[in-house]
Scaffold this motif. Structure first.
Motif, PDB file in Angstrom:
ATOM      1  N   THR A 105      46.091  44.620 -10.558  1.00 46.19           N
ATOM      2  CA  THR A 105      46.189  44.693  -9.103  1.00 46.19           C
ATOM      3  C   THR A 105      45.538  43.440  -8.524  1.00 46.19           C
ATOM      4  N   VAL A 106      46.337  42.653  -7.798  1.00 44.49           N
ATOM      5  CA  VAL A 106      45.858  41.413  -7.184  1.00 44.49           C
ATOM      6  C   VAL A 106      46.129  41.506  -5.688  1.00 44.49           C
ATOM      7  N   SER A 107      45.075  41.355  -4.892  1.00 37.56           N
ATOM      8  CA  SER A 107      45.215  41.407  -3.442  1.00 37.56           C
ATOM      9  C   SER A 107      45.282  39.993  -2.888  1.00 37.56           C
ATOM     10  N   ALA A 108      45.878  39.856  -1.704  1.00 38.43           N
ATOM     11  CA  ALA A 108      46.019  38.556  -1.049  1.00 38.43           C
ATOM     12  C   ALA A 108      45.556  38.668   0.389  1.00 38.43           C
ATOM     13  N   SER A 109      44.611  37.818   0.766  1.00 41.17           N
ATOM     14  CA  SER A 109      44.186  37.702   2.158  1.00 41.17           C
ATOM     15  C   SER A 109      44.640  36.349   2.675  1.00 41.17           C
ATOM     16  N   VAL A 110      45.196  36.345   3.883  1.00 42.35           N
ATOM     17  CA  VAL A 110      45.875  35.160   4.411  1.00 42.35           C
ATOM     18  C   VAL A 110      45.186  34.700   5.690  1.00 42.35           C
ATOM     19  N   LEU A 111      45.103  33.388   5.853  1.00 43.30           N
ATOM     20  CA  LEU A 111      44.632  32.762   7.090  1.00 43.30           C
ATOM     21  C   LEU A 111      45.776  31.982   7.722  1.00 43.30           C
ATOM     22  N   PRO A 112      45.840  31.984   9.084  1.00 47.58           N
ATOM     23  CA  PRO A 112      44.973  32.698  10.025  1.00 47.58           C
ATOM     24  C   PRO A 112      45.207  34.207  10.016  1.00 47.58           C
ATOM     25  N   VAL A 113      44.332  34.903  10.674  1.00 49.39           N
ATOM     26  CA  VAL A 113      44.402  36.373  10.707  1.00 49.39           C
ATOM     27  C   VAL A 113      45.721  36.805  11.340  1.00 49.39           C
ATOM     28  N   GLY A 114      46.344  37.775  10.734  1.00 52.43           N
ATOM     29  CA  GLY A 114      47.627  38.274  11.214  1.00 52.43           C
ATOM     30  C   GLY A 114      48.795  37.826  10.363  1.00 52.43           C
ATOM     31  N   MET A 115      48.610  36.777   9.552  1.00 48.28           N
ATOM     32  CA  MET A 115      49.666  36.340   8.644  1.00 48.28           C
ATOM     33  C   MET A 115      49.650  37.202   7.380  1.00 48.28           C
ATOM     34  N   THR A 116      50.743  37.200   6.649  1.00 47.63           N
ATOM     35  CA  THR A 116      50.864  38.029   5.451  1.00 47.63           C
ATOM     36  C   THR A 116      51.373  37.208   4.277  1.00 47.63           C
ATOM     37  N   ALA A 117      51.281  37.799   3.084  1.00 51.93           N
ATOM     38  CA  ALA A 117      51.824  37.191   1.866  1.00 51.93           C
ATOM     39  C   ALA A 117      52.226  38.315   0.918  1.00 51.93           C
ATOM     40  N   GLY A 118      53.477  38.302   0.502  1.00 56.06           N
ATOM     41  CA  GLY A 118      53.953  39.314  -0.430  1.00 56.06           C
ATOM     42  C   GLY A 118      53.542  38.984  -1.859  1.00 56.06           C
ATOM     43  N   VAL A 119      52.954  39.949  -2.563  1.00 58.80           N
ATOM     44  CA  VAL A 119      52.492  39.761  -3.936  1.00 58.80           C
ATOM     45  C   VAL A 119      53.209  40.766  -4.832  1.00 58.80           C
ATOM     46  N   SER A 120      53.832  40.278  -5.895  1.00 59.15           N
ATOM     47  CA  SER A 120      54.521  41.171  -6.819  1.00 59.15           C
ATOM     48  C   SER A 120      53.505  41.912  -7.697  1.00 59.15           C
ATOM     49  N   THR A 121      53.947  43.015  -8.272  1.00 61.41           N
ATOM     50  CA  THR A 121      53.104  43.816  -9.164  1.00 61.41           C
ATOM     51  C   THR A 121      53.667  43.708 -10.577  1.00 61.41           C
ATOM     52  N   PRO A 122      53.129  42.798 -11.373  1.00 61.67           N
ATOM     53  CA  PRO A 122      53.691  42.600 -12.715  1.00 61.67           C
ATOM     54  C   PRO A 122      53.205  43.665 -13.695  1.00 61.67           C
ATOM     55  N   SER A 123      54.002  43.908 -14.700  1.00 64.86           N
ATOM     56  CA  SER A 123      53.629  44.801 -15.801  1.00 64.86           C
ATOM     57  C   SER A 123      53.997  44.103 -17.104  1.00 64.86           C
ATOM     58  N   PRO A 124      53.213  43.103 -17.497  1.00 65.48           N
ATOM     59  CA  PRO A 124      53.559  42.358 -18.715  1.00 65.48           C
ATOM     60  C   PRO A 124      53.343  43.178 -19.967  1.00 65.48           C
ATOM     61  N   THR A 125      54.233  42.978 -20.922  1.00 65.04           N
ATOM     62  CA  THR A 125      54.172  43.696 -22.194  1.00 65.04           C
ATOM     63  C   THR A 125      53.913  42.705 -23.314  1.00 65.04           C
ATOM     64  N   GLY A 126      52.977  43.031 -24.189  1.00 68.09           N
ATOM     65  CA  GLY A 126      52.641  42.165 -25.310  1.00 68.09           C
ATOM     66  C   GLY A 126      53.639  42.314 -26.452  1.00 68.09           C
ATOM     67  N   THR A 127      53.375  41.587 -27.514  1.00 69.31           N
ATOM     68  CA  THR A 127      54.233  41.658 -28.698  1.00 69.31           C
ATOM     69  C   THR A 127      53.946  42.933 -29.485  1.00 69.31           C
ATOM     70  N   ALA A 128      54.913  43.339 -30.276  1.00 70.74           N
ATOM     71  CA  ALA A 128      54.759  44.568 -31.063  1.00 70.74           C
ATOM     72  C   ALA A 128      53.656  44.388 -32.107  1.00 70.74           C
ATOM     73  N   LEU A 129      52.861  45.430 -32.271  1.00 72.16           N
ATOM     74  CA  LEU A 129      51.770  45.391 -33.242  1.00 72.16           C
ATOM     75  C   LEU A 129      52.325  45.505 -34.662  1.00 72.16           C
ATOM     76  N   THR A 130      51.679  44.820 -35.554  1.00 70.31           N
ATOM     77  CA  THR A 130      52.136  44.832 -36.952  1.00 70.31           C
ATOM     78  C   THR A 130      51.320  45.778 -37.824  1.00 70.31           C
ATOM     79  N   ALA A 131      50.323  46.411 -37.240  1.00 73.88           N
ATOM     80  CA  ALA A 131      49.480  47.338 -38.009  1.00 73.88           C
ATOM     81  C   ALA A 131      49.004  48.461 -37.097  1.00 73.88           C
ATOM     82  N   VAL A 132      48.620  49.565 -37.704  1.00 73.74           N
ATOM     83  CA  VAL A 132      48.110  50.712 -36.951  1.00 73.74           C
ATOM     84  C   VAL A 132      46.683  50.412 -36.484  1.00 73.74           C
ATOM     85  N   VAL A 133      46.401  50.802 -35.220  1.00 71.32           N
ATOM     86  CA  VAL A 133      45.048  50.681 -34.674  1.00 71.32           C
ATOM     87  C   VAL A 133      44.491  52.095 -34.562  1.00 71.32           C
TER      88      VAL A 133
END
Length: 306
Positions: A105-133
């Protein structure tokens, strides 16, 4: 005495200038840092009910883009990794072939006050594990998240702050578990107590799109169209055909139509009459007569030899 006072004033001014410069540099670097790496303490609660919360330190690195324009997407990356000095345990066993998913979760605060910025919500996936954890074993490496930020018109700067995150597991195929739905492992939030409770922050300046290309495009056609009549006029004025034939005609008329008058002008000595020849012949005769007379007189005066 005066020299020492002057030197003191110069030294004092130099010291003050150094302090101000250092303050400006530190302030600008703090306000305009495009990358930030911090050690942050998180309290992570297991996704399964009945688990015990774990407080652990993570290395958080947030990198923002070097340039941004209003209305245009720019990227930022977020890396969250547990410190290697103390292993971060997994709450349940993770099978071989499974993958780890990070949801920051990444928040964005914008200047001047009242302006906005759209931030995407990524869900990155790592590589497949080669052994049991095994359960309570060390957490595998978490994938790096890439997110996009789009400042609105009028924004001058965007401040990104890395906050909470979730860790999930996607089971491998063939295990009888649905692979499209991640299984929550931890829900982690920034700790409220401790020395490392300040999150990573990255700031970037935002510029407005330039309108200069349209002005230059409109000015170039008019400038290129104007030389056409000037070039045509120059060619018309440069070509002159009249002087050459006039000069040729004048030369011919001077040779044909104008006839010189007088024998001296044409060399016609034979047409001047007998007067000149008579004087020449008379002079020649006189010279011959005088010569002959001189010879006769010389002969008479020569004495007679006995």
């Amino acid at each position: 005495m005066l020299k020492s006072k002057a030197r003191g004033r110069v030294a004092g001014r130099a010291a003050a200038a150094g302090v101000v410069s250092a303050g400006l540099l530190l302030g600008l670097s703090a306000l305009g840092a495009r990358a930030d790496t911090k050690t942050v303490t998180y309290t992570c609660s297991p996704g399964t009910s009945g688990g015990t919360a774990v407080t652990h330190d993570f290395t958080v690195t947030l990198n923002a883009s070097t340039s941004a324009v209003t209305g245009t997407q720019y990227t930022a990356t977020l890396s969250i990794q547990p410190l290697t000095t103390s292993p971060f345990p997994v709450p349940v066993q993770i099978a071989s072939g499974a993958t780890i998913e990070l949801q920051p979760t990444v928040s964005a605060s914008v200047l001047p006050v009242g302006m906005t910025a759209g931030v995407s919500t990524p869900s990155p996936t790592g590589t497949a594990l080669t052994a049991v954890v095994a359960a309570q074993g060390p957490m595998p490496t978490l994938p790096t998240a890439t997110l996009t930020v789009t400042p609105s018109a009028g924004a001058t700067s965007v401040v990104l702050t890395a906050k909470d995150f979730k860790i999930s597991m996607i089971a491998p195929a063939g295990t009888g578990t649905t692979t499209t739905t991640p299984t929550a492992l931890y829900n982690c939030a920034v700790a409220t107590t401790g020395a490392n409770t300040i999150p990573a922050v990255a700031t970037i300046a935002v510029a407005s799109p330039s309108a200069s290309p349209s002005a230059s495009a409109s000015a170039s056609p008019s400038a290129s169209a104007s030389p056409t009549p000037h070039n045509t006029k120059t060619v018309f004025e440069t070509v002159f055909a009249s002087p050459t034939p006039l000069k040729t005609k004048t030369t011919k008329s001077a040779q044909v139509e104008s006839t010189p008058g007088g024998g001296a002008a044409t060399g016609g000595g034979g047409e001047a009459g007998p007067d000149a020849r008579l004087f020449v012949l008379t002079g020649t005769a006189l010279m011959l007569a005088a010569g002959a007379g001189g010879l006769v007189l010389r002969t008479r005066r020569r004495p007679v030899r006995r």
